[in-house]
Design a protein around this motif. Sequence first.
Motif, PDB file in Angstrom:
ATOM      1  N   HIS A   2       0.852  -1.196   0.000  1.00 20.81           N
ATOM      2  CA  HIS A   2       0.000   0.000   0.000  1.00 20.81           C
ATOM      3  C   HIS A   2       0.887   1.246   0.000  1.00 20.81           C
ATOM      4  O   HIS A   2       2.098   1.152   0.188  1.00 20.81           O
ATOM      5  CB  HIS A   2      -0.919   0.019   1.231  1.00 20.81           C
ATOM      6  CG  HIS A   2      -0.165   0.223   2.515  1.00 20.81           C
ATOM      7  ND1 HIS A   2       0.507  -0.791   3.153  1.00 20.81           N
ATOM      8  CD2 HIS A   2       0.050   1.342   3.254  1.00 20.81           C
ATOM      9  CE1 HIS A   2       1.083  -0.308   4.237  1.00 20.81           C
ATOM     10  NE2 HIS A   2       0.836   0.982   4.322  1.00 20.81           N
TER      11      HIS A   2
ATOM     12  N   HIS B 118       0.470   5.762   1.047  1.00 23.76           N
ATOM     13  CA  HIS B 118      -0.386   6.805   1.624  1.00 23.76           C
ATOM     14  C   HIS B 118      -0.233   8.049   0.758  1.00 23.76           C
ATOM     15  O   HIS B 118       0.888   8.523   0.553  1.00 23.76           O
ATOM     16  CB  HIS B 118       0.026   7.101   3.067  1.00 23.76           C
ATOM     17  CG  HIS B 118       0.078   5.868   3.923  1.00 23.76           C
ATOM     18  ND1 HIS B 118      -0.995   5.434   4.662  1.00 23.76           N
ATOM     19  CD2 HIS B 118       1.065   4.965   4.107  1.00 23.76           C
ATOM     20  CE1 HIS B 118      -0.653   4.307   5.275  1.00 23.76           C
ATOM     21  NE2 HIS B 118       0.584   3.999   4.975  1.00 23.76           N
TER      22      HIS B 118
ATOM     23  N   GLU C  55       5.100   8.280   7.004  1.00 25.69           N
ATOM     24  CA  GLU C  55       4.951   7.383   8.153  1.00 25.69           C
ATOM     25  C   GLU C  55       6.309   7.075   8.730  1.00 25.69           C
ATOM     26  O   GLU C  55       7.249   6.763   7.994  1.00 25.69           O
ATOM     27  CB  GLU C  55       4.355   6.041   7.715  1.00 25.69           C
ATOM     28  CG  GLU C  55       2.869   5.976   7.606  1.00 25.69           C
ATOM     29  CD  GLU C  55       2.411   4.525   7.441  1.00 25.69           C
ATOM     30  OE1 GLU C  55       2.922   3.842   6.526  1.00 25.69           O
ATOM     31  OE2 GLU C  55       1.558   4.096   8.233  1.00 25.69           O
TER      32      GLU C  55
ATOM     33  N   PHE D 178       8.394   4.507  11.265  1.00 22.07           N
ATOM     34  CA  PHE D 178       8.395   3.203  11.936  1.00 22.07           C
ATOM     35  C   PHE D 178       9.644   3.117  12.801  1.00 22.07           C
ATOM     36  O   PHE D 178      10.754   3.159  12.279  1.00 22.07           O
ATOM     37  CB  PHE D 178       8.439   2.057  10.918  1.00 22.07           C
ATOM     38  CG  PHE D 178       7.258   1.989   9.997  1.00 22.07           C
ATOM     39  CD1 PHE D 178       7.146   2.847   8.911  1.00 22.07           C
ATOM     40  CD2 PHE D 178       6.254   1.055  10.210  1.00 22.07           C
ATOM     41  CE1 PHE D 178       6.053   2.775   8.049  1.00 22.07           C
ATOM     42  CE2 PHE D 178       5.165   0.966   9.354  1.00 22.07           C
ATOM     43  CZ  PHE D 178       5.064   1.839   8.269  1.00 22.07           C
TER      44      PHE D 178
ATOM     45  N   HIS E 272       4.890   0.445   0.090  1.00 20.97           N
ATOM     46  CA  HIS E 272       5.666  -0.295   1.087  1.00 20.97           C
ATOM     47  C   HIS E 272       4.871  -1.468   1.637  1.00 20.97           C
ATOM     48  O   HIS E 272       3.644  -1.486   1.570  1.00 20.97           O
ATOM     49  CB  HIS E 272       6.119   0.639   2.222  1.00 20.97           C
ATOM     50  CG  HIS E 272       5.010   1.387   2.905  1.00 20.97           C
ATOM     51  ND1 HIS E 272       4.410   2.496   2.357  1.00 20.97           N
ATOM     52  CD2 HIS E 272       4.385   1.181   4.085  1.00 20.97           C
ATOM     53  CE1 HIS E 272       3.477   2.945   3.187  1.00 20.97           C
ATOM     54  NE2 HIS E 272       3.430   2.163   4.240  1.00 20.97           N
TER      55      HIS E 272
ATOM     56  N   ASN F 222      -4.065   2.470   8.329  1.00 20.34           N
ATOM     57  CA  ASN F 222      -2.889   1.578   8.314  1.00 20.34           C
ATOM     58  C   ASN F 222      -2.625   0.941   6.952  1.00 20.34           C
ATOM     59  O   ASN F 222      -1.484   0.664   6.594  1.00 20.34           O
ATOM     60  CB  ASN F 222      -3.004   0.487   9.398  1.00 20.34           C
ATOM     61  CG  ASN F 222      -4.191  -0.440   9.192  1.00 20.34           C
ATOM     62  OD1 ASN F 222      -5.201  -0.055   8.610  1.00 20.34           O
ATOM     63  ND2 ASN F 222      -4.087  -1.655   9.683  1.00 20.34           N
TER      64      ASN F 222
HETATM   65 NI    NI Z   1       1.804   2.423   5.510  1.00 18.49          NI
END
Ligand code: NI
Length: 153
Positions: free
Chosen positions: A76, A78, A83, A85, A117, A137
Amino acid sequence: LLIVFSSSRQLLFFASFALFFAFFALRFFNWNDPMEKVTLESKFAAFSEHWSPKIVGELNGQHVKLVKFVGEFVWHHHDHEDEMFLVHRGQFRMELRERHIELNAGDFLIVPRGVEHRPVAESEVEVILFEPAGTLNTGNVTSDRTVAEPTRL
Ligand code: NI
């Protein structure tokens, strides 16, 4: 009391003063003080589901989320959110279309908006996420892994 407060106006004045004082004293010693430390160990210990991010903090329109996962997520991206992590325990591989990036405890990775990703973990990993409130998510994809409204811990 009748001696001290000769008029009802004085009594009213004192009462409102006492009320204000009590209010600010309560604010000062508030049990729900928003400035409360978060202990990652106990937060991570409070849930066991995989791929189900939990909100544990909010600042500047961003959410701080905790997630545990193992296995493969869905590919997916965004459209509007970057994001971050940050690995707390364990390790995982962030798969990008061009390459894979291995992340160990203490490492973090920022995936810019628009970049496809897929996180993959061989064994359970604990990850801290930083992303704008409302970030889905699964990004542009809807699947059984999609968590529309993450719960708060
Ligand atoms: Ni993501």
